[in-house]
Enzyme design. Structure first.
Site, PDB file in Angstrom:
ATOM      1  N   HIS A  28     -11.881 -15.417  28.242  1.00 45.60           N
ATOM      2  CA  HIS A  28     -10.465 -15.242  27.874  1.00 45.60           C
ATOM      3  C   HIS A  28      -9.686 -14.649  29.056  1.00 45.60           C
ATOM      4  O   HIS A  28      -8.608 -15.125  29.407  1.00 45.60           O
ATOM      5  CB  HIS A  28     -10.378 -14.328  26.638  1.00 45.60           C
ATOM      6  CG  HIS A  28      -8.982 -13.977  26.232  1.00 45.60           C
ATOM      7  ND1 HIS A  28      -8.337 -14.562  25.167  1.00 45.60           N
ATOM      8  CD2 HIS A  28      -8.096 -13.093  26.760  1.00 45.60           C
ATOM      9  CE1 HIS A  28      -7.116 -14.056  25.058  1.00 45.60           C
ATOM     10  NE2 HIS A  28      -6.941 -13.159  26.014  1.00 45.60           N
ATOM     11  N   GLU A  29     -10.261 -13.620  29.667  1.00 48.64           N
ATOM     12  CA  GLU A  29      -9.583 -12.959  30.789  1.00 48.64           C
ATOM     13  C   GLU A  29      -9.451 -13.894  31.994  1.00 48.64           C
ATOM     14  O   GLU A  29      -8.408 -13.974  32.623  1.00 48.64           O
ATOM     15  CB  GLU A  29     -10.340 -11.685  31.177  1.00 48.64           C
ATOM     16  CG  GLU A  29     -10.105 -10.538  30.211  1.00 48.64           C
ATOM     17  CD  GLU A  29      -8.622 -10.295  29.977  1.00 48.64           C
ATOM     18  OE1 GLU A  29      -7.884 -10.130  30.958  1.00 48.64           O
ATOM     19  OE2 GLU A  29      -8.205 -10.305  28.818  1.00 48.64           O
ATOM     20  N   HIS A  54      -6.611 -16.303  31.650  1.00 49.22           N
ATOM     21  CA  HIS A  54      -5.276 -15.818  32.027  1.00 49.22           C
ATOM     22  C   HIS A  54      -5.028 -16.062  33.527  1.00 49.22           C
ATOM     23  O   HIS A  54      -3.926 -16.430  33.930  1.00 49.22           O
ATOM     24  CB  HIS A  54      -5.141 -14.313  31.757  1.00 49.22           C
ATOM     25  CG  HIS A  54      -4.828 -13.965  30.328  1.00 49.22           C
ATOM     26  ND1 HIS A  54      -3.750 -14.487  29.647  1.00 49.22           N
ATOM     27  CD2 HIS A  54      -5.447 -13.116  29.456  1.00 49.22           C
ATOM     28  CE1 HIS A  54      -3.725 -13.973  28.411  1.00 49.22           C
ATOM     29  NE2 HIS A  54      -4.745 -13.142  28.263  1.00 49.22           N
ATOM     30  N   GLU A  76      -1.610 -15.838  24.962  1.00 49.55           N
ATOM     31  CA  GLU A  76      -2.853 -15.468  24.276  1.00 49.55           C
ATOM     32  C   GLU A  76      -3.553 -16.698  23.706  1.00 49.55           C
ATOM     33  O   GLU A  76      -4.769 -16.832  23.800  1.00 49.55           O
ATOM     34  CB  GLU A  76      -2.547 -14.476  23.149  1.00 49.55           C
ATOM     35  CG  GLU A  76      -2.339 -13.065  23.640  1.00 49.55           C
ATOM     36  CD  GLU A  76      -3.527 -12.581  24.440  1.00 49.55           C
ATOM     37  OE1 GLU A  76      -4.555 -12.243  23.839  1.00 49.55           O
ATOM     38  OE2 GLU A  76      -3.457 -12.581  25.673  1.00 49.55           O
TER      39      GLU A  76
HETATM   40 ZN   LIG Z   1      -5.263 -12.158  26.562  1.00 49.15          ZN
END
Ligand SMILES: [Zn+2]
Length: 277
Positions: free
Chosen positions: A147-148, A151, A206
């Site tokens: 997830h990171e 980004h 997100e």
């Molecule tokens: Zn996030």
């Protein structure tokens, strides 16, 4: 009477943004992958600019942690993270070609903070608090790290700084200072990185990071269903006395688990085909 001008005002803002997009860059920073993330992004600064700022701030973070004797650069917990990072990072090539030239980094900080980040250009930070407090499995660590990393792959940081610049929240002077080599540049870089790592991410960002993160984990051989157990743990923890720091930058909502669950059938075949750790 002011309301009469409002639609025209909005229209002119839209026109300005549209023409700025022609002049600057409204790019889609990555390929869609099987999860299908696609969106035109407004960028006012170059990838090289944000990369320099991110590097300055990341190096400073390491120096600070070293001074406090809380930077962990070896041992089983570091090796565990390193191994997961080494499996996830190559998968980013599915989404864009240049990540193999990125100056990837990993810092593990001994702190009770329940947090993890990935700064622009692939600079990953994990705090021991998130691993210990949530008792994370390797699959769950891969879900957070994926997830990171997502980004960074989507350049959400560059986009956030561009928006702050367009709204005059960040000045061009501060931006120039942050990219320089002086002592003041470290402070300026840290301040600019606040927009990337400390302020809450938008719901849209997100959602994109969840989708791409899921695919990165699955391709790396980590069970994508761990994203569900991770967010369940996170939401349980949020009801306690000290809600995880991670949730202040990654606001959750009732749709997150639903959206992740809907994407799992798309990435499950990738997990099944992948070499397992
Ligand atoms: Zn996030």
């Amino acid at each position: 009477m002011r309301f009469i001008y409002q639609p025209r005002f909005i229209q002119s803002v839209v026109t300005v943004v549209a023409s700025v997009c022609l002049l600057v860059a409204c790019a889609n920073t990555s390929r869609p992958g099987v999860v299908g993330v696609q969106r035109s992004q407004f960028m006012m600064i170059s990838a090289a600019q944000i990369d320099r700022i991110s590097a300055t701030s990341f190096e400073q973070q390491a120096r600070n942690a070293q001074k406090k004797n809380i930077l962990i650069s070896s041992g089983p917990q570091y090796d565990r993270l390193r191994n997961i990072a080494n499996r996830l990072i190559p998968q980013t090539a599915v989404f864009r070609d240049d990540t193999r030239d990125w100056n990837w980094g990993l810092q593990l900080i001994d702190s009770p903070m329940v947090n993890a980040t990935c700064a622009p250009g692939g600079r990953i930070t994990f705090y021991t608090g998130i691993i210990n407090k949530l008792n994370l499995t390797d699959d769950e660590i891969a879900a957070i790290m994926g997830h990171e990393i997502a980004h960074a792959v989507r350049e959400h940081g560059r986009e956030q700084v561009s928006q702050a610049l367009a709204q005059n929240i960040i000045s061009n002077v501060a931006l120039a200072a942050a990219g320089g080599g002086s002592a003041g540049s470290i402070d300026a870089a840290n301040q600019i990185m606040q927009y990337v790592l400390v302020l809450p991410n938008s719901r849209q960002n997100e959602k994109e990071a969840d989708a791409i993160g899921l695919e990165l984990a699955a391709r790396g051989g980590y069970d994508p269903r761990a994203a569900i157990t991770l967010w369940e743990k996170m939401s349980k923890e949020s009801k306690g006395k000290n809600p995880p720091e991670f949730l202040s930058t990654h606001p959750s909502n009732e749709n997150r688990i639903k959206d992740l669950t809907a994407l799992i059938p798309k990435v499950l075949p990738l997990y099944e085909a992948a070499k397992k750790p």
